[in-house]
Design an enzyme around this catalytic site. Sequence first.
Site, PDB file in Angstrom:
ATOM      1  N   GLU A 261       0.750  -1.156  -0.068  1.00  0.00           N
ATOM      2  CA  GLU A 261       0.132  -0.357   0.446  1.00  0.00           C
ATOM      3  C   GLU A 261       0.830   1.518   0.129  1.00  0.00           C
ATOM      4  OE1 GLU A 261      -2.471   1.586  -1.086  1.00  0.00           O
ATOM      5  OE2 GLU A 261      -4.181   0.542  -0.118  1.00  0.00           O
TER       6      GLU A 261
ATOM      7  N   VAL B 251       2.109   3.276  -3.883  1.00  0.00           N
ATOM      8  CA  VAL B 251       1.552   4.549  -4.227  1.00  0.00           C
ATOM      9  C   VAL B 251       0.594   5.687  -3.432  1.00  0.00           C
ATOM     10  CG1 VAL B 251       0.142   4.793  -6.095  1.00  0.00           C
ATOM     11  CG2 VAL B 251       1.462   2.310  -6.230  1.00  0.00           C
TER      12      VAL B 251
ATOM     13  N   ILE C 171      -2.669   7.118   0.892  1.00  0.00           N
ATOM     14  CA  ILE C 171      -3.639   7.429   1.032  1.00  0.00           C
ATOM     15  C   ILE C 171      -4.488   5.949  -0.389  1.00  0.00           C
ATOM     16  CG2 ILE C 171      -5.243   7.599  -1.646  1.00  0.00           C
ATOM     17  CD1 ILE C 171      -3.559  10.213  -2.070  1.00  0.00           C
TER      18      ILE C 171
ATOM     19  N   GLY D 179      10.889  15.662   3.877  1.00  0.00           N
ATOM     20  CA  GLY D 179      11.051  14.477   4.065  1.00  0.00           C
ATOM     21  C   GLY D 179      10.365  13.746   2.464  1.00  0.00           C
TER      22      GLY D 179
ATOM     23  N   GLU E 251      12.515  10.833  -2.907  1.00  0.00           N
ATOM     24  CA  GLU E 251      13.498  10.090  -2.572  1.00  0.00           C
ATOM     25  C   GLU E 251      14.562  10.270  -2.536  1.00  0.00           C
ATOM     26  OE1 GLU E 251      12.064   6.644  -3.169  1.00  0.00           O
ATOM     27  OE2 GLU E 251      10.574   8.042  -3.064  1.00  0.00           O
TER      28      GLU E 251
ATOM     29  N   ASP F 144      10.144   7.891 -10.143  1.00  0.00           N
ATOM     30  CA  ASP F 144       9.056   7.222  -8.899  1.00  0.00           C
ATOM     31  C   ASP F 144       7.334   7.227  -9.687  1.00  0.00           C
ATOM     32  OD1 ASP F 144       8.918   6.956  -6.419  1.00  0.00           O
ATOM     33  OD2 ASP F 144       7.426   8.232  -6.391  1.00  0.00           O
TER      34      ASP F 144
ATOM     35  N   LYS G 195       5.606   3.539  -9.821  1.00  0.00           N
ATOM     36  CA  LYS G 195       3.684   3.991  -9.275  1.00  0.00           C
ATOM     37  C   LYS G 195       3.030   3.041 -10.541  1.00  0.00           C
ATOM     38  CE  LYS G 195       4.765   6.919  -5.486  1.00  0.00           C
ATOM     39  NZ  LYS G 195       5.448   7.803  -5.367  1.00  0.00           N
TER      40      LYS G 195
ATOM     41  N   GLY H  11       6.024  11.642   3.122  1.00  0.00           N
ATOM     42  CA  GLY H  11       6.515  11.485   3.693  1.00  0.00           C
ATOM     43  C   GLY H  11       6.365  10.772   4.740  1.00  0.00           C
TER      44      GLY H  11
HETATM   45  N1  HSE Z   1       8.772  10.499  -3.523  1.00  0.00           N
HETATM   46  C1  HSE Z   1       8.267   9.927  -3.255  1.00  0.00           C
HETATM   47  C2  HSE Z   1       7.238  11.394  -3.770  1.00  0.00           C
HETATM   48  C3  HSE Z   1       7.978   9.387  -2.361  1.00  0.00           C
HETATM   49  O1  HSE Z   1       7.968  12.254  -3.418  1.00  0.00           O
HETATM   50  O2  HSE Z   1       5.296  10.992  -4.284  1.00  0.00           O
HETATM   51  C4  HSE Z   1       6.580   8.755  -2.031  1.00  0.00           C
HETATM   52  O3  HSE Z   1       6.443   7.575  -3.071  1.00  0.00           O
END
Ligand code: HSE
Length: 450
Positions: free
Chosen positions: A124, A127, A131, A182, A185, A196, A200, A309
Amino acid sequence: MGSGTVGEAVQTFVFEGRLEAKTEVTVEIVKIYTRHPKGKKWFRKYPSLFTTKANEVIDHPDVDIVVEVLGAQQEKDLSVFKGYLIRAMEGGKSVVTSDKAVLAKFSAEIWAAARRHGQAIGFEACVGGGIPIIRSLQQSLSAEEPQSVYGIVNGTCNYILSAMRSSGKSYGEALREAQELGYAETNPEADISGKDSEAKLILLGAVTFGLQLESGMILRKGIEAIHPIDFQYAQSKGSGTIKHLAVARENGSAVQAFVAPVLVPKNHFLATVDGVTNAVCFNGKRSRQGMDNGDEQDWNYGFIGPGAGGGPTAIAVLGDVFSISTTVQGTGGPLITRGDLRVLPKDQIQGDFYVRFVVKNQSGIVGDICRVFGEKSIHIAEIWQLNHTREELKSLAVGYRLRAKTGNLLPFVITLERTKVGQLQEALEIIRKKDFILVEPMWIPIWGNQ
Ligand code: HSE
């Protein structure tokens, strides 16, 4: 496994007894693997829980669920972390991971191992941060007939684009903020370049359509080339804004899948989603039947929430821990692949497009460009040209390190009617060689006619 932003938040919630506060599930941390334990938030209080050896977690007889939140940084991490997940399942443990890049790259192998060993995989947190999207698509909506799934799935990109649009922050400043909070990545290049979001989308495609997408199959564009003037054009001429989206949409017997910044109309739900918030739209044919969604709305389920985060991601991780703890046997995973559905090759993706040029001003330029589009059978929709201030032109020149005099710089936009990506790329191949072109032409899809 892992004691970074997400790992530390998971530890904190477990030590606080967050699951016990509301459920009958009791969880206990057996071991924490991290390369550098000293200085970690919980090390001082529980030093004996920490280890620098991965196998002390994976092979520990008391461990039922391995939570892997290491966050792959480099290509070689992907196969190492995949090895951890598979070894844990071989040893009779279920796994929960937030490492979407690992799952996206090795999904077939990982799910085959899960089936072989009868273990569950919770992902979970991969992605949409906190959420609850994977379980919703995979389980709650399993009787649906999917038409499309798309949305904002990278908090860092959305944070940067929102900051550029609303407060005129520079790209670098907004990225630094996202890192400090935070969201990014460990290597933010994965966020900015769309990798990224691509990982997803591979997972969303699997749980929505049963698609086995792979990285090279998906058209991927990052946000690097977006300039603040694009927001001016999007807003004043395009009645919209720019959002970085991941999209999978069925089109007959094929699915169009891409990750790109998109010009989204201002009345679309996604246009209003700012900051680190993620939002995913799902369009299901079954529940659409007989419903009046309005002609404009191409989705009937919307999911929105904090997309990155430590806190939100740890909530998703612990949701999986809860779910696995209350299930006797895992389902093995979502990858029931559909042989009848193919992925459209990248160059066949169709849509309307926005193309922004920055040229050395001289006569005949627009005619020259339009002739090339015409030769490639591409129809022009509109030509947009705004009056820019000296400051805007100066920022353009500085941003692109141009030596041309500000007075000579001319940005403008041409929008194109439904065309294929391949055709557009062929035309741009010719146009980019013209001597008046100062900056690589920047193109993005316009939402609505894919
Ligand atoms: N680096 C990713 C983002 C973290 O900014 O959405 C969550 O997957």
